[in-house]
Design an enzyme around this catalytic site. Structure first.
Site, PDB file in Angstrom:
ATOM      1  N   ASN A 109       0.853  -1.199   0.000  1.00  0.00           N
ATOM      2  CA  ASN A 109       0.000   0.000   0.000  1.00  0.00           C
ATOM      3  C   ASN A 109       0.882   1.239   0.000  1.00  0.00           C
ATOM      4  O   ASN A 109       1.989   1.223   0.526  1.00  0.00           O
ATOM      5  CB  ASN A 109      -0.884   0.001   1.253  1.00  0.00           C
ATOM      6  CG  ASN A 109      -1.846   1.175   1.279  1.00  0.00           C
ATOM      7  OD1 ASN A 109      -2.410   1.551   0.241  1.00  0.00           O
ATOM      8  ND2 ASN A 109      -2.036   1.771   2.436  1.00  0.00           N
ATOM      9  N   HIS A 111       0.732   5.188   1.295  1.00  0.00           N
ATOM     10  CA  HIS A 111      -0.071   5.974   2.234  1.00  0.00           C
ATOM     11  C   HIS A 111       0.526   7.373   2.355  1.00  0.00           C
ATOM     12  O   HIS A 111       1.745   7.512   2.505  1.00  0.00           O
ATOM     13  CB  HIS A 111      -0.091   5.288   3.602  1.00  0.00           C
ATOM     14  CG  HIS A 111      -0.957   5.986   4.590  1.00  0.00           C
ATOM     15  ND1 HIS A 111      -2.332   5.875   4.585  1.00  0.00           N
ATOM     16  CD2 HIS A 111      -0.653   6.846   5.597  1.00  0.00           C
ATOM     17  CE1 HIS A 111      -2.832   6.621   5.551  1.00  0.00           C
ATOM     18  NE2 HIS A 111      -1.836   7.221   6.178  1.00  0.00           N
ATOM     19  N   SER A 138       4.558   6.945   2.570  1.00  0.00           N
ATOM     20  CA  SER A 138       5.144   5.655   2.953  1.00  0.00           C
ATOM     21  C   SER A 138       4.608   4.548   2.054  1.00  0.00           C
ATOM     22  O   SER A 138       3.426   4.560   1.704  1.00  0.00           O
ATOM     23  CB  SER A 138       4.760   5.288   4.399  1.00  0.00           C
ATOM     24  OG  SER A 138       5.069   6.312   5.304  1.00  0.00           O
ATOM     25  N   ASP A 147      -2.967   0.458   8.055  1.00  0.00           N
ATOM     26  CA  ASP A 147      -1.797   1.332   7.844  1.00  0.00           C
ATOM     27  C   ASP A 147      -0.689   1.090   8.865  1.00  0.00           C
ATOM     28  O   ASP A 147       0.033   2.030   9.235  1.00  0.00           O
ATOM     29  CB  ASP A 147      -2.214   2.818   7.874  1.00  0.00           C
ATOM     30  CG  ASP A 147      -3.216   3.159   6.780  1.00  0.00           C
ATOM     31  OD1 ASP A 147      -3.160   2.529   5.702  1.00  0.00           O
ATOM     32  OD2 ASP A 147      -4.063   4.037   7.009  1.00  0.00           O
TER      33      ASP A 147
HETATM   34  C1  GAR Z   1      -2.661   8.716  -2.923  1.00  0.00           C
HETATM   35  O1  GAR Z   1      -2.161   9.933  -2.474  1.00  0.00           O
HETATM   36  C2  GAR Z   1      -2.472   7.629  -1.880  1.00  0.00           C
HETATM   37  O2  GAR Z   1      -1.363   7.837  -1.066  1.00  0.00           O
HETATM   38  C3  GAR Z   1      -3.740   7.751  -1.085  1.00  0.00           C
HETATM   39  O3  GAR Z   1      -4.738   8.035  -2.020  1.00  0.00           O
HETATM   40  C4  GAR Z   1      -4.184   8.782  -3.088  1.00  0.00           C
HETATM   41  C5  GAR Z   1      -4.656   8.149  -4.379  1.00  0.00           C
HETATM   42  O4  GAR Z   1      -4.309   8.966  -5.463  1.00  0.00           O
HETATM   43  N1  GAR Z   1      -4.007   6.539  -0.382  1.00  0.00           N
HETATM   44  C6  GAR Z   1      -4.549   6.493   0.822  1.00  0.00           C
HETATM   45  O5  GAR Z   1      -4.917   7.483   1.426  1.00  0.00           O
HETATM   46  C7  GAR Z   1      -4.714   5.101   1.400  1.00  0.00           C
HETATM   47  N2  GAR Z   1      -4.986   5.165   2.790  1.00  0.00           N
HETATM   48  P1  GAR Z   1      -4.437   8.392  -6.950  1.00  0.00           P
HETATM   49  O6  GAR Z   1      -5.811   7.739  -7.080  1.00  0.00           O
HETATM   50  O7  GAR Z   1      -4.338   9.615  -7.811  1.00  0.00           O
HETATM   51  O8  GAR Z   1      -3.321   7.415  -7.175  1.00  0.00           O
END
Ligand code: GAR
Length: 219
Positions: A109, A111, A138, A147
């Protein structure tokens, strides 16, 4: 060299997915995306996948009675793909323990915080409200605790006086789009190895997360 096979799970825009696709198409990542799976049929990331000729699987979680029912279907779909790694890229739905244990340790994942700080949602806003000077992203192995799995690598940036949640999200994305393809490429090269007991990088067990900002010269 063998390509690693990936299933990429998304819920939204899919800019991390796009970064992985771009890295594969530019031969910076020796991988094959076997399918892009979304729990939201309208996720823009599915369109991105289709534009690149990838298989898409939309599983609408609202059509299932329970998380367990949904995850059973999800697990079956992923099993049928026979992938090496499951890549969560903005997948915004909590996964059940049994699915996570089934794929452990091969689910990653990304995060948007410096874990263990700010597990869960609204990480940028929370970092601002706490007056943090530093923030980041991360990549970690997914374990049943949200997480909280072992962190492979982090990337950091400073928070400036003029920053808001949107500008932090942009900074986070800039790092994420470099870091995720790089970590996957290390896996394909077996430079990075993940076992149930340890993470090995360059033949050494990892005792603390790698720091992306110190690895600027790493190809
Ligand atoms: C990313 O910033 C990722 O780190 C976050 O969602 C966004 C997705 O962006 N993930 C989380 O918050 C998971 N807990 P994207 O759809 O443009 O790749």
């Amino acid at each position: 060299m063998q390509k690693i096979k990936l299933a990429v799970l998304i819920s939204g825009s899919g800019s991390n997915l796009q970064a992985i696709i771009d890295a594969i198409e530019a031969d910076r990542l020796n991988a094959e995306i076997c399918a892009v799976i979304s729990n939201r049929p309208q996720a823009y990331g599915l369109q991105r996948a289709q534009q690149h000729g990838l298989r898409v699987i939309a599983l609408d979680h609202t059509e299932y009675e329970s998380r367990e029912d949904f995850d059973r279907q999800l697990q079956q779909q992923i099993d049928e793909l026979g992938v090496d790694y499951i890549v969560l890229a903005g997948y915004m739905r909590i996964l059940s323990r049994s699915l996570i244990e089934h794929f452990y340790p091969n689910m990653l994942n990304i995060h948007p915080s410096l874990l263990p700080r700010y597990q869960g949602l609204h990480t940028h806003q929370r970092a601002l409200e706490n007056g943090d000077r530093e923030h980041g992203v991360s990549i970690h192995i997914v374990t049943p605790e949200l997480d909280a799995g072992p962190v492979i690598i982090q990337g950091k940036f400073s928070i400036q006086a003029h920053d808001n949640a949107d500008s932090l999200q942009q900074k986070a994305h800039r790092l994420e789009h470099q870091m995720y393809p790089l970590v996957l490429q290390w896996l394909s090269q077996q430079r990075l190895q993940i076992t149930p007991d340890e993470i090995i990088f360059d033949h050494q067990p990892l005792s603390r997360p790698l720091l992306f900002n110190d690895l600027k010269d790493v190809a």
